[in-house]
Design a protein around this motif. Structure first.
Motif, PDB file in Angstrom:
ATOM      1  N   GLU A  79       0.828  -1.213   0.000  1.00  0.00           N
ATOM      2  CA  GLU A  79       0.000   0.000   0.000  1.00  0.00           C
ATOM      3  C   GLU A  79       0.863   1.265   0.000  1.00  0.00           C
ATOM      4  O   GLU A  79       0.585   2.225  -0.728  1.00  0.00           O
ATOM      5  CB  GLU A  79      -0.926   0.006   1.216  1.00  0.00           C
ATOM      6  CG  GLU A  79      -2.134  -0.908   0.996  1.00  0.00           C
ATOM      7  CD  GLU A  79      -2.993  -1.063   2.226  1.00  0.00           C
ATOM      8  OE1 GLU A  79      -4.017  -0.352   2.321  1.00  0.00           O
ATOM      9  OE2 GLU A  79      -2.625  -1.900   3.086  1.00  0.00           O
ATOM     10  N   VAL A 138       2.472   1.740  -3.441  1.00  0.00           N
ATOM     11  CA  VAL A 138       1.492   2.190  -4.447  1.00  0.00           C
ATOM     12  C   VAL A 138       1.169   3.672  -4.258  1.00  0.00           C
ATOM     13  O   VAL A 138       1.093   4.437  -5.228  1.00  0.00           O
ATOM     14  CB  VAL A 138       0.206   1.336  -4.356  1.00  0.00           C
ATOM     15  CG1 VAL A 138      -0.930   1.943  -5.158  1.00  0.00           C
ATOM     16  CG2 VAL A 138       0.481  -0.072  -4.837  1.00  0.00           C
ATOM     17  N   ALA A 173       6.288  -0.084 -12.101  1.00  0.00           N
ATOM     18  CA  ALA A 173       5.298   0.044 -11.034  1.00  0.00           C
ATOM     19  C   ALA A 173       5.359  -1.191 -10.139  1.00  0.00           C
ATOM     20  O   ALA A 173       5.821  -2.250 -10.576  1.00  0.00           O
ATOM     21  CB  ALA A 173       3.913   0.175 -11.658  1.00  0.00           C
ATOM     22  N   LEU A 222      -8.405  -5.777  -7.827  1.00  0.00           N
ATOM     23  CA  LEU A 222      -7.182  -4.956  -7.848  1.00  0.00           C
ATOM     24  C   LEU A 222      -7.288  -3.841  -8.903  1.00  0.00           C
ATOM     25  O   LEU A 222      -6.817  -2.725  -8.677  1.00  0.00           O
ATOM     26  CB  LEU A 222      -5.955  -5.846  -8.116  1.00  0.00           C
ATOM     27  CG  LEU A 222      -5.582  -6.776  -6.956  1.00  0.00           C
ATOM     28  CD1 LEU A 222      -4.503  -7.766  -7.373  1.00  0.00           C
ATOM     29  CD2 LEU A 222      -5.124  -5.985  -5.742  1.00  0.00           C
ATOM     30  N   ASP A 223      -7.912  -4.156 -10.041  1.00  0.00           N
ATOM     31  CA  ASP A 223      -8.100  -3.121 -11.074  1.00  0.00           C
ATOM     32  C   ASP A 223      -8.954  -1.977 -10.541  1.00  0.00           C
ATOM     33  O   ASP A 223      -8.663  -0.810 -10.770  1.00  0.00           O
ATOM     34  CB  ASP A 223      -8.781  -3.725 -12.320  1.00  0.00           C
ATOM     35  CG  ASP A 223      -7.795  -4.492 -13.171  1.00  0.00           C
ATOM     36  OD1 ASP A 223      -6.583  -4.302 -12.975  1.00  0.00           O
ATOM     37  OD2 ASP A 223      -8.240  -5.291 -14.033  1.00  0.00           O
ATOM     38  N   TYR A 242      -9.352  -1.213  -7.464  1.00  0.00           N
ATOM     39  CA  TYR A 242      -8.555  -0.524  -6.420  1.00  0.00           C
ATOM     40  C   TYR A 242      -7.627   0.502  -7.071  1.00  0.00           C
ATOM     41  O   TYR A 242      -7.531   1.652  -6.641  1.00  0.00           O
ATOM     42  CB  TYR A 242      -7.754  -1.576  -5.643  1.00  0.00           C
ATOM     43  CG  TYR A 242      -6.785  -0.991  -4.624  1.00  0.00           C
ATOM     44  CD1 TYR A 242      -7.236  -0.411  -3.431  1.00  0.00           C
ATOM     45  CD2 TYR A 242      -5.402  -1.016  -4.856  1.00  0.00           C
ATOM     46  CE1 TYR A 242      -6.347   0.119  -2.510  1.00  0.00           C
ATOM     47  CE2 TYR A 242      -4.509  -0.493  -3.949  1.00  0.00           C
ATOM     48  CZ  TYR A 242      -4.983   0.070  -2.769  1.00  0.00           C
ATOM     49  OH  TYR A 242      -4.098   0.603  -1.878  1.00  0.00           O
ATOM     50  N   GLU A 243      -7.003   0.057  -8.181  1.00  0.00           N
ATOM     51  CA  GLU A 243      -6.069   0.946  -8.888  1.00  0.00           C
ATOM     52  C   GLU A 243      -6.814   2.157  -9.476  1.00  0.00           C
ATOM     53  O   GLU A 243      -6.378   3.294  -9.328  1.00  0.00           O
ATOM     54  CB  GLU A 243      -5.357   0.188 -10.005  1.00  0.00           C
ATOM     55  CG  GLU A 243      -4.289   1.016 -10.702  1.00  0.00           C
ATOM     56  CD  GLU A 243      -3.722   0.317 -11.928  1.00  0.00           C
ATOM     57  OE1 GLU A 243      -4.452  -0.460 -12.557  1.00  0.00           O
ATOM     58  OE2 GLU A 243      -2.547   0.565 -12.246  1.00  0.00           O
ATOM     59  N   SER A 244      -7.946   1.910 -10.164  1.00  0.00           N
ATOM     60  CA  SER A 244      -8.655   3.033 -10.788  1.00  0.00           C
ATOM     61  C   SER A 244      -9.267   3.943  -9.732  1.00  0.00           C
ATOM     62  O   SER A 244      -9.406   5.149  -9.935  1.00  0.00           O
ATOM     63  CB  SER A 244      -9.714   2.532 -11.766  1.00  0.00           C
ATOM     64  OG  SER A 244     -10.648   1.755 -11.079  1.00  0.00           O
ATOM     65  N   MET A 263      -7.888   4.875  -7.055  1.00  0.00           N
ATOM     66  CA  MET A 263      -6.851   5.766  -6.514  1.00  0.00           C
ATOM     67  C   MET A 263      -6.721   7.059  -7.316  1.00  0.00           C
ATOM     68  O   MET A 263      -6.297   8.082  -6.813  1.00  0.00           O
ATOM     69  CB  MET A 263      -5.493   5.036  -6.508  1.00  0.00           C
ATOM     70  CG  MET A 263      -5.461   3.915  -5.484  1.00  0.00           C
ATOM     71  SD  MET A 263      -3.997   2.950  -5.676  1.00  0.00           S
ATOM     72  CE  MET A 263      -2.811   4.121  -5.101  1.00  0.00           C
TER      73      MET A 263
END
Lengths: 396, 258
Positions: A110, A113, A124, A149-150, A152-154, A156
């Motif tokens: 975390e 990231v 990355a 996870l996708d 979670y990434e978007s 952010m």
């Protein structure tokens, strides 16, 4: 003398309906086989989609981040084991019976990231998920994890959404109805299937009824009766068309009953809403198609010296018809020019495509019907000439 | 004597394929099968076309039955021309040859009705005629047995019966006893004589001398597509047996060639 045509039709019917095995293989079996095969395929596809959903998968995780631990805790399909793993453990996953997924996060995932700058040029932070795609349960876990996870990434760097549906909202962005989606799919699929089924029905009987009669010497017995040759030609074409139509209808029933099963695994609801007029147009076009199909197959069969060579002669013609059946797949709109609807086979395909797409134009149906009946008339004339030709009938 | 058939200048030429040229041992592309053939036949007689294999007998009979068309000439059968009114000719003749087959799938009963309908025979006549003919040839016991399950002899008798469903005035018979067992052959020849007794005309082709002697009132000798002699049996034989006379004629036409 006029009822000689009817006498020939009755004889062809007696030959066909009196032969139980021929009737079974031509009328019952195609529909039954199509129904069984499509139903089994539908079940197989459905099973592939749902298989593995109830199985529990052990997820061995290295450096589990907290946000994921909280998410997975609510998923009964995954049992999380926080335990490091090496290459030997990963190799074990080649065994498809193992319901194990291994996930390796970088240490302090975390933090990494949150502090990573995409412009810095460094790679990355990477998450490694080891699974076996031939095992449906681990495949599903892999998909769930990557989706999570996708998002979670978007999440952010969320700046905007496209077509967001908030909780409780009934907003609809794709304005196509189930009915129109169904119409589009049926219009591309069904004309080809119908033509193929009608053709296989014609092929099952026509070569034997004409080339077979030549081969067995029974046509000569008919030719020494006072019946006119055109009565024989018309009787043959009409009776063969009716029998081929039966075979085509059987196949169509098989398709109609099994298609819902075939698409049961898909995430769509296909409407099949057609009016009486649509059905009438389809039936008329099917009959016109079968007439011309029986005509061409009869002409080629009359030219052939036996059933085997009739089959060889008909194959190129069959390929052309199949190709015509594929045309709707590659076009967006049915053509509007009059001439399109006088081209045999292609006209039937286009009229059926338009009808299934709820874009029926009766003028085109009429042109298709009339032109096909004219072609059948020409075929009757051609077949009459062949029955008159000693070279065709008795040539060695 | 009432003339029922007049054949005038009938000719037929076939184009030979390479394979046929080899079989015929010739380099010629054309073969004259029937060459300017003319003869007549009278009502109530048996007329025989006698000749060796390949002489043109079958081709002549196929032209008379309108299965094939002549290149030249015509024949008028009971007032109908084979060129101008082939359907009319076919309604007046019964044609029988080994190349005409019956569909194995059907029964004698069905086939009799089917061909009767094609010949426009009234239903009541069909019934009585079927009973009569089936009883005459012993087919009645097998009326509902599919042709494929009949014996060869029974099939041949059925073919004869089917060719005569419409009680034709002229019966054209190509090699009537060819391939028949002795019993069926006898049945057929007896029946032909019976038909003559009823006033029917029979045109037959054969290469069997004894058949000509036993059956024919008049005979035409055909060699290489040409009719060399035609007349009553006694006129043609000229005091000799038909066999001796035929070989004498054959020698005259062909020389010493065999």
């Amino acid at each position: 003398m006029k009822n000689n045509t009817w006498t020939i039709i009755k004889k062809e019917f007696a030959r066909f309906f009196g032969d139980r095995s021929l009737m079974f293989t031509t009328v019952i079996m195609p529909g039954l086989l199509i129904y069984l095969i499509y139903s089994l395929m539908g079940e197989g596809i459905g099973k592939m989609v749902t298989e593995g959903q109830d199985e529990v998968v052990t997820m061995r995780v290295e450096n589990m981040p907290e946000f994921l631990a909280a998410e997975i805790a609510s998923d009964s399909q995954m049992v999380v084991v926080n335990q490091p793993f090496g290459q030997e453990d990963i190799d074990m996953l080649a065994d498809e019976d193992l319901n194990i997924v291994m996930v390796r996060f970088p240490k302090d995932f975390e933090l990494l990231v949150n502090t990573y700058d995409p412009k810095c040029g460094l790679p990355a932070p990477n998450v490694e998920i080891y699974y076996n795609s031939t095992n449906n349960a681990t495949s599903l876990v892999y998909k769930t994890l990557t989706a999570f996870l996708d998002s979670y990434e978007s999440g952010m760097s969320n700046r905007f959404d496209v077509n967001r549906v908030d909780d409780g909202s009934t907003a609809q962005f794709d304005m196509a109805t189930d009915d129109s989606i169904g119409a589009m799919i049926w219009s591309k699929l069904l004309p080809m299937l119908i033509v193929m089924m009608l053709f296989s029905g014609t092929m099952a009987i026509a070569p034997s009824a004409i080339a077979g009669e030549k081969e067995r010497g029974t046509i000569a017995t008919l030719l020494v009766t006072p019946m006119r040759r055109n009565q024989l030609a018309l009787g043959k074409i009409v009776s063969l068309s009716c029998i081929a139509l039966l075979s085509g209808i059987s196949s169509f029933i098989g398709i109609a009953l099994s298609l819902p099963k075939m698409i049961s695994g898909e995430d769509v609801e296909l409407g099949f809403n057609y009016t009486f007029g649509d059905y009438a147009a389809i039936l008329l076009v099917i009959f016109a198609t079968v007439l011309i199909m029986a005509s061409v197959v009869s002409l080629l069969s009359a030219l052939a010296k036996d059933v085997k060579s009739a089959g060889t002669m008909i194959t190129p013609f069959m390929l052309v018809v199949m190709l015509a059946g594929l045309i709707p797949m590659f076009q967006n709109n049915t053509p509007e020019t009059f001439t399109t609807y006088i081209i045999p086979f292609y006209n039937s395909i286009e009229v059926m495509t338009a009808t299934f797409a709820h874009k029926i134009m009766w003028s085109n149906v009429v042109v298709c019907l009339v032109s096909n009946i004219c072609y059948t008339g020409i075929a009757v004339w051609g077949l009459t000439r062949m029955f008159n030709s000693e070279k065709v009938m008795f040539g060695k | 004597m009432e003339e029922i058939l007049r054949v005038e200048g009938l000719s037929k030429t076939f184009t030979l394929s390479k394979k046929q040229q080899k079989i015929e041992r010739t380099t010629l592309r054309k073969k004259v099968a029937v060459d300017n053939l003319s003869f007549t036949a009278n009502r109530g007689e048996i007329f025989g076309l006698l000749g060796p294999n390949g002489a043109g007998k079958t081709t002549t009979l196929r032209m008379l039955s309108t299965l094939i068309k002549p290149d030249a000439g015509d024949a008028v059968l009971d007032g109908c021309s084979i060129i101008g009114d082939p359907e009319g000719v076919r309604s007046k003749i019964g044609f029988l040859t080994s190349e005409l087959k019956l569909e194995d799938f059907f029964t004698p009963n069905y086939l009799f009705d089917f061909f009767s309908r094609l010949h426009q025979v009234p239903e009541d006549v069909v019934r009585t005629r079927k009973e009569l003919m089936f009883a005459r040839f012993g087919i009645d016991k097998f009326a509902e047995v599919k042709v494929q399950n009949l014996s060869t002899g029974m099939k041949q008798k059925l073919s004869l019966v089917i060719s005569l469903v419409h009680d034709p005035e002229v019966i054209i018979f190509d090699e009537p006893t060819n391939g028949l067992d002795v019993l069926t052959a006898r049945t057929v020849t007896d029946y032909l004589q019976e038909l003559r007794g009823e006033g029917k005309t029979i045109i037959l082709s054969t290469h069997i001398f004894s058949l000509v002697e036993r059956l024919c009132d008049r005979v035409g000798i055909i060699i290489d597509g040409k009719l060399t002699h035609c007349g009553t049996l006694s006129e043609v034989c000229d005091g000799m047996t038909i066999e001796d006379r035929f070989f004498e004629i054959y020698k005259e036409v062909k020389g010493d060639e065999q």
